[in-house]
Design a protein around this motif. Sequence first.
Motif, PDB file in Angstrom:
ATOM      1  N   VAL A  21      11.332  -7.180  26.098  1.00  8.59           N
ATOM      2  CA  VAL A  21      11.873  -8.287  25.308  1.00  8.59           C
ATOM      3  C   VAL A  21      12.141  -7.833  23.870  1.00  8.59           C
ATOM      4  O   VAL A  21      13.211  -8.086  23.305  1.00  8.59           O
ATOM      5  CB  VAL A  21      10.881  -9.484  25.314  1.00  8.59           C
ATOM      6  CG1 VAL A  21      11.291 -10.539  24.291  1.00  8.59           C
ATOM      7  CG2 VAL A  21      10.789 -10.079  26.709  1.00  8.59           C
TER       8      VAL A  21
ATOM      9  N   SER B 290       6.763 -21.509  20.910  1.00  8.94           N
ATOM     10  CA  SER B 290       8.076 -20.848  20.929  1.00  8.94           C
ATOM     11  C   SER B 290       8.618 -20.641  19.517  1.00  8.94           C
ATOM     12  O   SER B 290       9.262 -19.630  19.232  1.00  8.94           O
ATOM     13  CB  SER B 290       9.055 -21.642  21.774  1.00  8.94           C
ATOM     14  OG  SER B 290       9.134 -22.957  21.282  1.00  8.94           O
TER      15      SER B 290
ATOM     16  N   GLY C 177       5.360 -13.457  25.948  1.00  9.49           N
ATOM     17  CA  GLY C 177       6.812 -13.273  25.967  1.00  9.49           C
ATOM     18  C   GLY C 177       7.260 -12.252  24.939  1.00  9.49           C
ATOM     19  O   GLY C 177       8.363 -12.324  24.398  1.00  9.49           O
ATOM     20  N   LEU C 178       6.389 -11.290  24.649  1.00 10.55           N
ATOM     21  CA  LEU C 178       6.691 -10.281  23.621  1.00 10.55           C
ATOM     22  C   LEU C 178       6.504  -8.876  24.189  1.00 10.55           C
ATOM     23  O   LEU C 178       6.041  -7.964  23.514  1.00 10.55           O
ATOM     24  CB  LEU C 178       5.775 -10.488  22.407  1.00 10.55           C
ATOM     25  CG  LEU C 178       5.990 -11.797  21.643  1.00 10.55           C
ATOM     26  CD1 LEU C 178       4.838 -12.050  20.670  1.00 10.55           C
ATOM     27  CD2 LEU C 178       7.321 -11.757  20.886  1.00 10.55           C
ATOM     28  N   SER C 179       6.860  -8.697  25.453  1.00 11.20           N
ATOM     29  CA  SER C 179       6.736  -7.382  26.091  1.00 11.20           C
ATOM     30  C   SER C 179       7.653  -6.368  25.414  1.00 11.20           C
ATOM     31  O   SER C 179       8.558  -6.741  24.660  1.00 11.20           O
ATOM     32  CB  SER C 179       7.110  -7.489  27.565  1.00 11.20           C
ATOM     33  OG  SER C 179       8.491  -7.807  27.664  1.00 11.20           O
TER      34      SER C 179
ATOM     35  N   ARG D 157       6.925 -17.552  18.155  1.00  9.19           N
ATOM     36  CA  ARG D 157       7.409 -16.388  18.901  1.00  9.19           C
ATOM     37  C   ARG D 157       8.827 -16.032  18.450  1.00  9.19           C
ATOM     38  O   ARG D 157       9.146 -14.849  18.222  1.00  9.19           O
ATOM     39  CB  ARG D 157       7.383 -16.751  20.387  1.00  9.19           C
ATOM     40  CG  ARG D 157       7.949 -15.694  21.281  1.00  9.19           C
ATOM     41  CD  ARG D 157       7.857 -16.161  22.747  1.00  9.19           C
ATOM     42  NE  ARG D 157       8.627 -15.277  23.602  1.00  9.19           N
ATOM     43  CZ  ARG D 157       9.917 -15.424  23.854  1.00  9.19           C
ATOM     44  NH1 ARG D 157      10.598 -16.432  23.318  1.00  9.19           N
ATOM     45  NH2 ARG D 157      10.551 -14.575  24.643  1.00  9.19           N
ATOM     46  N   GLU D 158       9.685 -17.041  18.314  1.00 11.17           N
ATOM     47  CA  GLU D 158      11.060 -16.795  17.882  1.00 11.17           C
ATOM     48  C   GLU D 158      11.102 -16.219  16.470  1.00 11.17           C
ATOM     49  O   GLU D 158      11.921 -15.362  16.160  1.00 11.17           O
ATOM     50  CB  GLU D 158      11.876 -18.099  17.944  1.00 11.17           C
ATOM     51  CG  GLU D 158      12.416 -18.390  19.321  1.00 11.17           C
ATOM     52  CD  GLU D 158      13.180 -17.202  19.918  1.00 11.17           C
ATOM     53  OE1 GLU D 158      14.018 -16.606  19.226  1.00 11.17           O
ATOM     54  OE2 GLU D 158      12.883 -16.840  21.085  1.00 11.17           O
TER      55      GLU D 158
ATOM     56  N   ASP E  14       2.737  -9.411  26.979  1.00 18.70           N
ATOM     57  CA  ASP E  14       3.641  -9.850  28.051  1.00 18.70           C
ATOM     58  C   ASP E  14       3.528 -11.358  28.231  1.00 18.70           C
ATOM     59  O   ASP E  14       4.534 -12.060  28.349  1.00 18.70           O
ATOM     60  CB  ASP E  14       3.301  -9.140  29.370  1.00 18.70           C
ATOM     61  CG  ASP E  14       3.586  -7.641  29.301  1.00 18.70           C
ATOM     62  OD1 ASP E  14       3.988  -7.170  28.212  1.00 18.70           O
ATOM     63  OD2 ASP E  14       3.403  -6.954  30.322  1.00 18.70           O
TER      64      ASP E  14
END
Lengths: 392, 405
Positions: free
Chosen positions: A101, A67, A96-98, A70-71, A93
């Motif tokens: 988003v 995370s 968590g980077l679709s 990703r953040e 996806d």
Amino acid sequence: MAGALQGIKILDLTWGVAGPLGVLMLAEQGADVIKIEPPGGDPFRTMPGAPVWLRSRQSVVLNLKQSLGREALLRLVETADVIVESFSPGTMDALGLSYEVVAARNPKIIYASLQAYPHGHRYEKRAGWDALVQARSGAQFEQPAWRPGPAHLHMQIPSMGAFFLLSTAILAALYAREDIGRGQHVRTSLFQGVLAYTTMLWQDVENLHAPDSLIMAKTSPPGVHQTSIFECARGEWMHAGVNVGRVATSTMEEILGVEAADQARLTSDPAYRLAHTNNLRSAFFNRDRTELCKTFFDAGIGADPILSPVEMYNYPQFGANNMAVQVEDPELGVMTQVGIAPVLLGTPGAVQGPRPVVGADTRKVLASAGFSPTDVDDLIASTSTGSMKAGK
Amino acid sequence: MPGPLDGVLVLDLGQFLAGPYGPMILSDLGAEVIKVEPTRGDSMRYGSPFIGCQRGKLDIALDLKQPEAQAIVQRMAKNADVLHHNMTKGTATRLGVDYDQVTAHNPEIVYCNTYAYGFEGPMSISGGIDPLYQAVLGLEYEAGGVSHGNPPMYLRFGMTDTANAFASVLGVLTALFHRKKTGKGQDVWTSLLNGGALFSSDVALLADGSPAPMRPSLDKELTGISACYRLYQTQEGWIQVAITQQEEWKRFCNLLNLPDLAVDARAKDYETRTANRAAIEPAIEVAFMTRTAIVWAALLDKAAVSAEMCIDTRGGETVLHDADNERLGLIATYEHPMLGQMTQFGNLMDFSETPTGDFGPPPLLGQHTKQILSRFGYTTEEINDFIARGIAYQAEEGVAYPWSL
């Protein structure tokens, strides 16, 4: 950085051939590119093309599976104009980077996806190595070999189409953004990269005998260009006799001392044509290639040597067009590499720097994105474990 | 569908393939493209792939050797965003459409000339066609396997024509974006040599002039570049494999009933499988001959080994008439006044907010001459006079050319 795309910030998550080469087209017109690499670095860095295809960008290592990483990427997204990715479908996806988003963080961003096959195609989930797309698209059967059956294409046609399409789509979306005020999701694929090259070969028309209907015959190989290849002295090869639109001051036959061909019989009589071709072949054999090329060119007849790729750097026009550039690669030292293809006289492009060392700019980029020194340390610590595998 | 380049007007004075293909891509992206064609026709109208690079364009036929026709182009150029052509050096000046002549009336225009050899240098005066650049850039050398004693091989895809066209598209789009930001147009050029050089961009020299590490060349039989990255012949048909992971290699060897090869030190990774091809491949070649490509493709899929059956598309037929390709807009079909229904590739790029795909057919010679002249302010009287004097040509219904072929 100077150049027409000065001020455009690109996050480059691509790897392989088409993604990095497509991004290079934008980087060397002045876009500011940050390559986001997985822990351990882009596994395709060992490819022979990597010192060229990864030029002109900074390198930041992030662990997108955590995370924190990703953040950090989403923080960079907030000030970016473009994000480009070439993962297998569903990977972004899952991280968590679709598009949804990313666009929620920055509605003006251009989100570019490069896949092997188009989104929604029944082949979408199939492995995306270049040669596999060559096989499935039919490109290999289009190319004759020295035996019956298809040829493996050393020239990676799917990737070499897709990199143009990727950079074209991004530029078109950047242009449109100035009008519509928002970004969008653009996509292309290696398969569409093949289609881009089929315009001479793959067409269907209903009225085959109407004017304008001629396309290159579906069963035409070897074709006129293959038969214009001749062997000269010392096993050297050349192309000769192809039309270059200038008024020729003499004929190839005259120059070679071969009896002039009867043009009507050339088209109607295969045996005559073969005999004439054999006469030409004998006349080329044992002649000096350099001398012949010059004589033909001066006479207005198209002619050039068939060189190995390495020899292109000695071809006079290559240097004249500034297509050979000097770059100091951190691993391989000073190199001569291929330069920039489109020349913009008002805003000249430039090589912005060599291929970066893995993670060379992580600290600097994260700090300038507003992360505190402690956060930066944590992020770097998070990249010390795990590495992403190439491909699937 | 408007497309990302909605509102952009392009004048396309190119002929053959490397000139017109780029503007066709701009047209695909939503630009309005006016093809300015000689009254005797684009030199490729009788040749091969004319219809492959003209779709969606309007067509005005003008005899640019006449000053009044040049004045018409100047008037159009005054309102255009892009002027694009592939004339040889000096020709544009003779026809009154070089950069200085055009910017005298429209300083903001993006002007693009796609050359054969390039703008500078000893051969820049000449035109040239695709095989010459495939020759000097090493493409034919690699494609044929010349290093193994084979003759060179021409790649049938019009490689450097397309590369030149795309390089010009990149140049034009970059310049258009810059103009949007700054209001300034500029002069852009590229060439068959420049665009094609990108195909050999994985070739570089070290400081001492020796080659940097290079991709392996094709084998003599043109099957591939490694024991695990090549075509194999089967009982019927061919299989392309692309095995990169060691576990995948083991699954592959077991599937082919070659367990020794799975643990062979000469095949322990991609590099050794490339270096030791001669030792590794004979057993694999024999194994592949026991079944057909269709069966192997299914078995390789089940074993999670990256491979594809090599498809013979019958000159593109199975691609042009594939239901998925049609459904996704990868294939375009439209009515042409002379050719009837025609089919070619469709969308090469997909845009979520500015969708494209509404292509029109390639125009007839001078199909829109009157309409375009009228739009640029010429009266009916003037237009008829231009046509009567051979300065312009308007296509007549049902007639492809004003002369017999």
